[in-house]
Write an enzyme that holds these catalytic residues in place. Structure first.
Site, PDB file in Angstrom:
ATOM      1  N   TYR A  18      -0.035   7.705  -2.298  1.00  0.00           N
ATOM      2  CA  TYR A  18      -0.132   6.196  -1.828  1.00  0.00           C
ATOM      3  C   TYR A  18      -1.865   5.579  -2.129  1.00  0.00           C
ATOM      4  O   TYR A  18      -1.329   4.716  -2.457  1.00  0.00           O
ATOM      5  CB  TYR A  18       0.724   5.834  -0.252  1.00  0.00           C
ATOM      6  N   HIS A  23      -0.909  -1.341  -1.111  1.00  0.00           N
ATOM      7  CA  HIS A  23      -0.918  -1.389   0.330  1.00  0.00           C
ATOM      8  C   HIS A  23      -1.991  -0.805   0.551  1.00  0.00           C
ATOM      9  O   HIS A  23      -2.437  -0.629   1.826  1.00  0.00           O
ATOM     10  CB  HIS A  23       0.274  -0.609   0.356  1.00  0.00           C
ATOM     11  N   ASN A  72       2.705   1.189   9.341  1.00  0.00           N
ATOM     12  CA  ASN A  72       3.670   0.597  10.572  1.00  0.00           C
ATOM     13  C   ASN A  72       3.308   0.949  11.602  1.00  0.00           C
ATOM     14  O   ASN A  72       3.493   0.462  12.229  1.00  0.00           O
ATOM     15  CB  ASN A  72       4.961   0.325   9.753  1.00  0.00           C
ATOM     16  N   ASP A  97      -4.185  -5.292   2.696  1.00  0.00           N
ATOM     17  CA  ASP A  97      -4.048  -6.059   1.531  1.00  0.00           C
ATOM     18  C   ASP A  97      -3.088  -7.525   2.085  1.00  0.00           C
ATOM     19  O   ASP A  97      -2.459  -7.370   3.552  1.00  0.00           O
ATOM     20  CB  ASP A  97      -2.894  -5.127   0.906  1.00  0.00           C
ATOM     21  N   ASN A 118       3.046  -5.054   9.243  1.00  0.00           N
ATOM     22  CA  ASN A 118       3.528  -3.988   9.381  1.00  0.00           C
ATOM     23  C   ASN A 118       2.200  -3.406  10.728  1.00  0.00           C
ATOM     24  O   ASN A 118       2.509  -2.928  12.529  1.00  0.00           O
ATOM     25  CB  ASN A 118       4.448  -3.575   9.526  1.00  0.00           C
TER      26      ASN A 118
END
Length: 193
Positions: A18, A23, A72, A97, A118
């Protein structure tokens, strides 16, 4: 305890898969700040990686934190960090972001809703307040009909990557200015640029 201490949380998802995603731009900004402070991230008992330092000698203390959880569920680590450092949410800066801001733009705000983000939603739920500062790093809207969830989990395009160092630098400058001169001074600089 330093009376002028700020908790700066960079939102993102854990793991190398990631790391380059849109994000994860909040964590990229924290890497820039840590580099400026010559500070290294270390595992912390709040389920976060933490680096501590000052952006300039005698300046405000900054605790840079990257939750080790998925975006989240960022709220638990953030609430634990506030407790650990005995800080009020008013001393919290969350770097994240934002789809609603054009790419290569930084906006700053205090409070407000989660706007569908989230990570922010979970922090508000875990801390019981929305009274914290946000450094909103613009990533723009997805092209065509691409779902937002897919867009934020993709790496920046080659064109975006060319401008990314300046964007990360601007966001890091914003964090430092908030901590040293206050939110209003930082907004005057970044919202009129």
């Amino acid at each position: 305890m330093d009376a002028n201490l700020w908790l700066v949380v960079g939102l993102g998802n854990p793991g190398p898969g990631y790391a380059g995603n849109r994000h994860n731009v909040g964590q990229m900004v924290l890497a820039e700040l840590a580099n400026r402070m010559a500070a290294n991230f270390k595992t912390h008992r709040t389920n976060s990686a933490v680096a501590e330092g000052r952006s300039f000698p005698g300046g405000p203390g900054l605790v840079l934190a990257k939750p080790d959880t998925f975006m989240n569920v960022s709220g638990g680590p953030v609430a634990a960090l506030l407790r650990f450092y005995s800080l009020e949410p008013s001393r919290l800066i969350v770097v994240h972001d934002d789809l609603d801001i054009p790419y290569d733009t930084v906006k700053l705000k205090l409070g407000g809703g989660h706007g569908g983000h989230n990570g922010l939603r979970d922090i508000i739920a875990a801390t019981g307040t929305n009274d914290f500062i946000r450094v909103r790093v613009g990533i723009g809207r997805p092209p065509g009909r691409q779902p937002s969830a897919d867009f934020v989990l993709k790496d920046f395009s080659s064109t975006e990557r060319a401008a990314l160092p300046n964007l990360l630098s601007d966001a890091a400058d914003a964090v430092e200015l908030i901590a040293s001169d206050g939110l209003v001074a930082a907004q005057l600089k970044f919202h009129t640029a």
